[in-house]
Design an enzyme around this catalytic site. Structure first.
Site, PDB file in Angstrom:
ATOM      1  N   LYS A 153      39.184  69.750  30.319  1.00  8.10           N
ATOM      2  CA  LYS A 153      38.464  68.773  30.573  1.00  8.10           C
ATOM      3  C   LYS A 153      39.314  67.474  31.303  1.00  8.10           C
ATOM      4  O   LYS A 153      40.401  67.301  30.630  1.00  8.10           O
ATOM      5  CB  LYS A 153      37.711  68.170  29.485  1.00  8.10           C
ATOM      6  CG  LYS A 153      36.614  67.109  29.772  1.00  8.10           C
ATOM      7  CD  LYS A 153      35.709  66.657  28.334  1.00  8.10           C
ATOM      8  CE  LYS A 153      34.871  65.843  28.790  1.00  8.10           C
ATOM      9  NZ  LYS A 153      34.020  65.297  27.617  1.00  8.10           N
TER      10      LYS A 153
ATOM     11  N   SER B 192      29.014  65.513  28.051  1.00  8.13           N
ATOM     12  CA  SER B 192      29.880  65.285  29.255  1.00  8.13           C
ATOM     13  C   SER B 192      30.981  66.501  29.640  1.00  8.13           C
ATOM     14  O   SER B 192      31.535  66.468  30.785  1.00  8.13           O
ATOM     15  CB  SER B 192      30.719  64.022  29.154  1.00  8.13           C
ATOM     16  OG  SER B 192      31.554  64.177  28.058  1.00  8.13           O
TER      17      SER B 192
ATOM     18  N   SER C 107      29.115  65.877  23.310  1.00  3.70           N
ATOM     19  CA  SER C 107      29.739  66.435  24.597  1.00  3.70           C
ATOM     20  C   SER C 107      30.316  67.982  24.670  1.00  3.70           C
ATOM     21  O   SER C 107      30.497  68.312  25.742  1.00  3.70           O
ATOM     22  CB  SER C 107      30.613  65.468  25.382  1.00  3.70           C
ATOM     23  OG  SER C 107      29.941  64.463  25.938  1.00  3.70           O
TER      24      SER C 107
HETATM   25  N1  GLN Z   1      25.839  61.651  25.732  1.00  5.08           N
HETATM   26  C1  GLN Z   1      26.806  61.049  24.728  1.00  5.08           C
HETATM   27  C2  GLN Z   1      27.213  59.666  25.467  1.00  5.08           C
HETATM   28  O1  GLN Z   1      26.906  59.400  26.575  1.00  5.08           O
HETATM   29  C3  GLN Z   1      27.800  61.825  24.192  1.00  5.08           C
HETATM   30  C4  GLN Z   1      28.900  61.896  25.240  1.00  5.08           C
HETATM   31  C5  GLN Z   1      30.147  62.455  24.597  1.00  5.08           C
HETATM   32  O2  GLN Z   1      30.167  63.237  23.432  1.00  5.08           O
HETATM   33  N2  GLN Z   1      31.499  62.340  25.109  1.00  5.08           N
HETATM   34  O3  GLN Z   1      28.030  58.650  25.024  1.00  5.08           O
END
Ligand code: GLN
Length: 483
Positions: A78, A153, A177
């Site tokens: 990532k 994400s 994410s």
């Molecule tokens: N969807 C969540 C957010 O927008 C989690 C994102 C993540 O785990 N990086 O914060």
């Protein structure tokens, strides 16, 4: 065809010299060439470097010494994990040309294994989002249905593993994410306990919640990669000093007597009926295999989103202060330093990142701190206590990994609606607990559904044992979409 096999199968083939790492890499690269235009999993591809790494792995294999699990196996990282000499953008324009001069601890640990790194995967800018639509560069499409989001994400990592353009990948999970994109793309994704894996070199989003973890084809690969990346790191003071067990010892089919809690708060109207059904079917499978299932309650679940969307933005606002065009980040000039910083942040941060910085600073400001941040931290404690109470009665908790299967790109435009989609995953991050998403079926339009298994702190071993037992009971394991 090699790109569709899990890492442990390829590892055995490499060991027996049935294939070479170079051959395996070329197979994955040509698959990527064929799919990448449709899927868009990568932000940066490092083919030339990968070819050198494959050559090195082949030399190691030829020398006859014991080869590490990931030797010669192509994976993707990532793009918020620092890779020495390879651009790390966080899918943000503000880090468009940032080339880290060092490796994250997870990269150091991986590199000891002699893996092949294919490149850096797409994400929501600074990992803020759940669909990868917030990337400042391009959209990533779900390999199971190209009109759908891959989740986020870590959408690029999940899509790459599902598309066959990587055998394994690393993601990060602050509020879901890893688990939610794994569930949307039909792969296995684990968020380890907070502190199990070093965060050193992971670009910070919300430091009290962030955790790195694997996205893989199956549970065996997940256990093997966790073995590589877990452990204490003196560069991360929040990393746990607890001993790391050999997670492959948990790859056994045995859930007899395992006490499973099913929280009633996760099977309400907000959860898609097909998701509820698939998850309930999976839970009955556990019962058939000898587990004991009981209904439990996690009474503060409904407050988790509100608390998370105060705490995460508050930490993000603080962490992102450094991108001002002076200390860090691309610069947009101005007549003085204030204008320079304003111009930089205005031009280079995307809409969602700006929204979170504003929410975070508002919640932390002197007049509102008690009403928002402090209150959210109290709610966090109540959520933690819900789990402590539940784990006095059960060994693991099972829920959906996401309230719906993957939805159409562009279909959720209201940020609040998007935040609500995180309901199944954020409570664990607030409590610091480990969770895994394993594929448990498909919706009627053939989009994958994930079962989330939640464990006690540092009890990844039980998650692996439960997930592995379930996976082995399924006929259609490790299937990739046609594309
Ligand atoms: N969807 C969540 C957010 O927008 C989690 C994102 C993540 O785990 N990086 O914060």
């Amino acid at each position: 065809m090699l790109y569709n096999k899990p890492a442990h199968v390829l590892h055995d083939m490499l060991k027996k010299k049935e294939i070479s790492a170079a051959e395996l890499l070329e197979d994955v690269l040509s698959r990527t060439d064929a799919t990448e235009e449709k899927v868009g999993a990568y932000l940066t591809r490092t083919q030339e470097e990968a070819r050198k790494q494959a050559e090195a792995a082949d030399k190691k294999i030829a020398s006859g010494c014991e080869i590490p699990f990931l030797a010669g196996i192509p994976g993707a990282i990532k793009d918020n994990i620092c890779t020495n000499g390879v651009t790390t953008t966080c899918a943000s324009k503000i880090l468009e040309h940032f080339v880290p001069p060092y490796d994250a601890t997870v990269m150091k640990k991986l590199n000891n294994e002699s893996p092949v790194i294919l490149g850096k995967t797409n994400l929501d800018e600074f990992a803020m989002g759940g669909s990868t639509e917030n990337s400042a560069y391009h959209m990533t499409h779900n390999p199971w249905g190209l009109e759908c989001v891959p989740g986020g994400s870590s959408g690029g990592s999940a899509a790459a593993v599902a598309a066959g353009s990587a055998i394994w990948a690393l993601g990060s999970d602050t509020g879901g994410s890893i688990r939610q994109p794994a569930s949307f793309c039909g792969v296995v994704g684990m968020k380890p306990t907070y502190g199990r894996v070093s965060r050193y070199g992971l670009v910070a989003y919300a430091s009290s919640l962030d955790q790195i973890g694997p996205l893989t084809r199956d549970v065996t690969d997940c256990a093997n990669i966790l073995n590589v990346i877990a452990g204490h790191d003196e560069m991360d003071s929040t990393s746990s000093a607890a001993e790391v067990p050999d997670y492959t010892k948990s790859l056994v089919e045995d859930v007899k007597g395992l006490k499973i809690g099913v929280p009633k708060e996760y099977f309400t109207d907000g959860i898609d009926a097909e998701v509820s059904k698939a998850v309930r079917n999976a839970i009955s499978k556990f019962e058939d295999m000898g587990a004991e299932v009981r209904e439990i309650s996690l009474p503060h679940t409904e407050y988790a989103i509100s608390a998370y969307y105060i705490i995460a933005p508050a930490e993000a606002a603080t962490n992102l202060e450094r991108y001002d065009g002076v200390s860090y980040g691309e610069r947009v000039d101005g007549i003085d330093v204030v204008e320079l910083m304003t111009n930089t942040r205005t031009a280079k941060f995307g809409k969602e990142v700006k929204r979170r910085i504003m929410i975070g600073n508002y919640a932390l400001s002197a007049g509102y701190y008690d009403a928002y941040y402090l209150k959210a931290m109290k709610v966090r404690t109540l959520i933690q206590k819900d789990y402590t109470d539940a784990f006095n009665q059960v060994d693991v908790i099972m829920t959906p990994a996401a309230p719906t299967p993957a939805y159409k790109i562009g279909s959720i435009t209201n940020p609040l609606q998007m935040y609500l989609m995180d309901i199944c995953t954020v409570p664990l991050n607030l409590a610091g607990l480990p969770g895994i998403s394993v594929p448990c079926g498909f919706s009627s339009n053939r989009m994958p559904i994930g079962l989330q298994i939640i464990g006690k702190p540092l009890d990844e071993a039980t998650l692996i044992r439960a997930a592995y037992t379930y996976e082995q009971s399924q006929d259609d394991k490790n299937i990739l979409p046609e594309l």
